[in-house]
Write a protein that holds these residues in place. Structure first.
Motif, PDB file in Angstrom:
ATOM      1  N   HIS A   1       0.834  -1.205   0.000  1.00  0.00           N
ATOM      2  CA  HIS A   1       0.000   0.000   0.000  1.00  0.00           C
ATOM      3  C   HIS A   1       0.874   1.263   0.000  1.00  0.00           C
ATOM      4  N   LEU A   2       1.931   1.248   0.778  1.00  0.00           N
ATOM      5  CA  LEU A   2       2.817   2.419   0.862  1.00  0.00           C
ATOM      6  C   LEU A   2       3.565   2.635  -0.452  1.00  0.00           C
ATOM      7  N   ILE A   3       3.911   1.551  -1.127  1.00  0.00           N
ATOM      8  CA  ILE A   3       4.550   1.674  -2.442  1.00  0.00           C
ATOM      9  C   ILE A   3       3.566   2.266  -3.442  1.00  0.00           C
ATOM     10  N   ASP A   4       2.323   1.752  -3.422  1.00  0.00           N
ATOM     11  CA  ASP A   4       1.301   2.250  -4.348  1.00  0.00           C
ATOM     12  C   ASP A   4       1.024   3.735  -4.131  1.00  0.00           C
ATOM     13  N   GLU A   5       1.128   4.191  -2.877  1.00  0.00           N
ATOM     14  CA  GLU A   5       0.890   5.605  -2.567  1.00  0.00           C
ATOM     15  C   GLU A   5       2.104   6.478  -2.855  1.00  0.00           C
ATOM     16  N   GLY A   6       3.219   5.852  -3.204  1.00  0.00           N
ATOM     17  CA  GLY A   6       4.439   6.604  -3.488  1.00  0.00           C
ATOM     18  C   GLY A   6       5.217   7.008  -2.252  1.00  0.00           C
ATOM     19  N   LYS A   7       4.835   6.465  -1.096  1.00  0.00           N
ATOM     20  CA  LYS A   7       5.548   6.805   0.140  1.00  0.00           C
ATOM     21  C   LYS A   7       6.831   5.988   0.320  1.00  0.00           C
ATOM     22  N   LEU A   8       6.900   4.868  -0.403  1.00  0.00           N
ATOM     23  CA  LEU A   8       8.126   4.081  -0.467  1.00  0.00           C
ATOM     24  C   LEU A   8       8.451   3.882  -1.936  1.00  0.00           C
ATOM     25  N   VAL A   9       9.665   4.243  -2.322  1.00  0.00           N
ATOM     26  CA  VAL A   9      10.051   4.152  -3.731  1.00  0.00           C
ATOM     27  C   VAL A   9      11.308   3.299  -3.859  1.00  0.00           C
ATOM     28  N   PRO A  10      11.159   2.059  -4.336  1.00  0.00           N
ATOM     29  CA  PRO A  10      12.342   1.214  -4.540  1.00  0.00           C
ATOM     30  C   PRO A  10      13.148   1.743  -5.732  1.00  0.00           C
ATOM     31  N   VAL A  11      14.403   2.097  -5.503  1.00  0.00           N
ATOM     32  CA  VAL A  11      15.223   2.676  -6.577  1.00  0.00           C
ATOM     33  C   VAL A  11      16.528   1.909  -6.792  1.00  0.00           C
ATOM     34  N   ASN A  12      17.109   1.431  -5.712  1.00  0.00           N
ATOM     35  CA  ASN A  12      18.394   0.746  -5.840  1.00  0.00           C
ATOM     36  C   ASN A  12      18.184  -0.692  -6.306  1.00  0.00           C
ATOM     37  N   PRO A  13      18.895  -1.125  -7.339  1.00  0.00           N
ATOM     38  CA  PRO A  13      18.736  -2.498  -7.826  1.00  0.00           C
ATOM     39  C   PRO A  13      19.213  -3.526  -6.796  1.00  0.00           C
ATOM     40  N   VAL A  14      18.471  -4.606  -6.710  1.00  0.00           N
ATOM     41  CA  VAL A  14      18.890  -5.774  -5.928  1.00  0.00           C
ATOM     42  C   VAL A  14      18.985  -6.914  -6.942  1.00  0.00           C
TER      43      VAL A  14
END
Length: 740
Positions: A592-605
């Motif tokens: 939910h937090l990702i969908d809201e843009g409050k968590l943004v995964p940017v660094n590749p794993v």
């Protein structure tokens, strides 16, 4: 010929119907031997129950999960009932070769329906027969889902249906030849080749063949009825009738399977008040008649298909537990003991016989001998269920999820465990330590209460983030979510990494959250599934009181948990104790937090990842998508599913209190699961449960020591992966210019 046909057909019909009526009455009496269920629990919302029954039968919603098997079974099941009208036609033809079913007998759509149904029934049973032959126990051994099933009964059923299907089409061919059909037409869409085969025979010969075929169809049908009537434990046949009430009376009217919450402990249909139990209260199940009537109906309905067995982690790793064989053993024991019970037999809590000698005088010796068998006991003791069978269950729910007739295996297993634990004090030794620690320290490791805050200090030292305790550092009105950390999350080193990662993610997303700190105690999941209902009630009541007090002034009583076992208990079982909360799993909140843009995964794993579905998150609570969607958003990850995933996911071996018991029989369940993961050659194995994390990492470490796994292979929670991607990569300081 006609007279013989009439006499044989009517004779088998009369005997068959009489015996079938007697068998129905007998089964009804047997089922009523079970205990009553809590009032209204099996008859609430009759409309929804009827819709569920229609969906599961006509739509075959559960069987169709098995592909071609489901389609073939649908053909046979629907054909079995729809072809009853063909019996009416066959009876009429005994007296008049030109007989037609009144009103619709010459209606082309009905004739086409009859032709197609005869064909699909014949083809359907042929397909099921071939499938059985391809997986015979003498070829596949334990891997055969038919291992332990009564193959003789199954072959009898298959032959009967094949003969009836062939007879229906033969009758249609004879009818066409008798009517002089000389070209293809819709009414003979399937049987026209047979019409041609019979063309040219005299009318007398056609009549004789018609009477013979009708007699075969009728007599075989009623010989089948006679056989099943004389074998009321013939589940492969009786499920055709008992499946309907068993599905209608299932636990959940909306059609959901009996997973998630366990049922409260009851005696005589009344929930047990553990503060003041009735003097005659029966704790758990020690005799087959202590099961509820729904339990006896469950045992009677088992079709011995083995789908539960094929999915069971215990059976697949060489343990003695097969859910199918357990249900069959209980059914056979119940039916063999029934004459004794119907005569008034039974024993009280002290083991004294209730019936008089006069009451038992006419009871068969075999039934009296069956009554002496302990429900739980070794083979030497004559036990119905071996203790190793009882304690092998991980309560993963695979059996309940796959059963096409909605048998509630886990409830019955836990009911038997309850008696063993609470009355007999008979359970694996290691589990005793866990119970003692729960009772004295409120956690299964027996660690000091203050240790629950160690991870908070570690997180502050590592990141500077302070985690507030509700009521001490922050007011309930300011809290969006109360974070239920759980025993493993607070005390187990590997699980603490997940806890800290999740707390850091919540802080990064700006979510106002708090914890209970020292006030938190074990939810009682392991105690309840082991069978210690009293300890669960004690821990649960304490936690509900604590949560209600802590969240009294909160706008919403919202709780987030990283442990699926805590999540399941608080969400599904605490309402039984008066605790009604809005509970979500941490993967749901993170998504939910990702969908809201409050968590943004940017660094590749970077790497290939495979995800293990925790049983109490997946099957028990149907949360499958959020963890996968989170991993989809992490750059660099390449997901690949293990062969057994989602609804058919394979257990890690820790559920059902097995986390606290040693695995001494067969292959370790966590090793079996890791072997499946290693077959994909992954770089990362992820999960979303602290129990799974411990079990999988233990096995992976063992594989590394053996040289069977890559050294860089890691087992992590989805939250840890997300944190690695969300956290900004450290900036390398620019090198200062060096003067020549």
């Amino acid at each position: 010929m006609q007279l013989a046909a009439i006499l044989i057909s009517l004779g088998t019909t009369v005997v068959g119907v009489a015996l079938f009526a007697r068998a129905i009455a007998q089964i009804f009496r047997f089922v009523r031997l079970g205990q009553p269920v809590p009032a209204g629990s099996r008859i609430n919302d009759p409309v929804a129950r009827t819709v569920t029954l229609a969906r599961e039968f006509l739509g075959h919603s559960r069987m169709n999960k098995w592909g071609i098997v489901g389609i073939a079974h649908w053909c046979v099941a629907v054909g079995f009932y729809a072809l009853i009208l063909t019996l009416v036609g066959a009876f009429g033809q005994l007296f008049d070769p030109k007989f037609e079913v009144p009103v619709i007998g010459d209606w082309t759509p009905y004739l086409v329906f009859q032709e197609l149904l005869g064909l699909v029934t014949f083809v359907g049973i042929a397909v099921l027969t071939v499938i059985r032959q391809l997986s015979l126990p003498n070829k596949a051994g334990r891997k055969s889902r038919f291992a332990g099933s009564n193959m003789g009964f199954a072959y009898f059923i298959e032959i009967v249906i094949l003969v009836i299907g062939a007879a229906i089409l033969t009758l249609r061919g004879l009818e066409g030849a008798q009517a002089g059909v000389d070209h293809y037409e819709a009414a003979y869409v399937v049987s026209y080749p047979l019409v041609l085969a019979f063309k040219g025979l005299s009318l007398g010969t056609l009549h004789n063949l018609l009477w013979l075929t009708a007699t075969i169809k009728i007599s075989v049908s009623f010989i089948w009825m006679i056989t099943v009537s004389l074998n009321t434990d013939m589940g492969v046949a009786w499920h055709r009738f008992l499946g309907f009430p068993n599905i209608w009376f299932k636990r959940n009217a909306d059609g959901e399977v009996a997973l998630g919450a366990l049922q409260p402990m009851s005696s005589g249909g009344q929930p047990i008040d553990f503060e003041d139990p009735a003097e005659d209260a029966v704790f758990g199940v020690s005799q087959v008649e202590h099961f509820s009537w729904k339990g006896i109906l469950d045992f009677s309905t088992c079709t011995e298909c083995g789908r539960c067995q094929s999915q069971c982690p215990a059976w697949n790793t060489g343990k003695p537990l097969s859910p199918k064989l357990l249900i069959m053993s209980l059914r056979d024991h119940a039916y063999n003991k029934a004459p004794y019970l119907l005569a008034g037999g039974g024993r009280d809590a002290e083991g004294e016989e209730k019936a008089t000698a006069e009451q038992l005088a006419g009871v068969p010796a075999a039934a009296l001998a069956e009554a002496e068998r302990p429900l739980i006991g070794t083979a030497e003791e004559g036990g119905v269920i071996d203790p190793d069978v009882l304690w092998s269950c991980t309560t993963c729910g695979a059996c309940v999820e796959q059963c096409p007739v909605d048998i509630e295996h886990i409830d019955h297993i836990v009911d038997m465990r309850r008696y063993q634990v609470m009355i007999e004090s008979s359970f694996p030794t290691e589990a005793g330590t866990m119970l003692k620690n729960l009772e004295n320290k409120g956690n299964p490791w027996g660690m000091a209460t203050k240790a629950r805050l160690d991870w908070v200090k570690e997180l502050k030292k590592e990141t500077g983030i302070e985690v507030p305790v509700i009521g001490e550092d922050i007011e309930p009105a300011e809290v969006e979510y109360l974070y239920w950390v759980g025993c493993a999350g607070a005390l187990e080193d590997r699980a603490k990494k997940t806890t800290k990662a999740f707390a850091e993610l919540l802080h990064t997303a700006g979510v106002k959250f708090a914890i209970l700190g020292k006030e938190e105690s074990c939810t009682g999941d392991s105690a309840r599934r082991l069978g210690n209902e009293f300890l669960f009630q004690m821990l649960g009541a304490q936690n509900v009181e604590t949560l209600n007090a802590a969240l009294e002034d909160a706008p919403k009583k919202r709780i987030v948990a990283t442990c699926p076992h805590c999540f399941n208990t608080i969400a599904n079982e605490y309402p039984q104790l008066g605790g009604h909360f809005e509970v979500i799993h941490h993967t749901q909140l993170l998504q939910h937090l990702i969908d809201e843009g409050k968590l943004v995964p940017v660094n590749p794993v970077e790497g290939l990842i495979t995800y293990h579905d925790p049983c109490y998150l997946g099957r028990h609570n149907k949360v499958y998508s959020p963890p996968r969607e989170i991993m989809d958003k992490v750059p660099g990850l390449r997901q690949q599913e293990m062969h057994r995933h989602k609804e058919r996911g394979f257990c890690c071996g820790a559920g059902g209190a097995r986390m606290w018991m040693e695995e001494r029989i067969g292959k370790r369940i966590n090793t079996e699961r890791v072997d499946e993961a290693l077959s994909l050659n992954p770089d990362i194995v992820s999960t979303a449960c602290p129990f799974c994390l411990v079990m999988l990492s233990d096995s992976v470490n063992g594989k590394k020591n053996e040289g069977a796994a890559k050294e860089h292979l890691k087992v992590v929670d989805v939250a840890q992966l997300l944190l690695d991607s969300v956290k900004a990569a450290p900036v390398e300081p620019e090198a200062e210019p060096v003067e020549a």
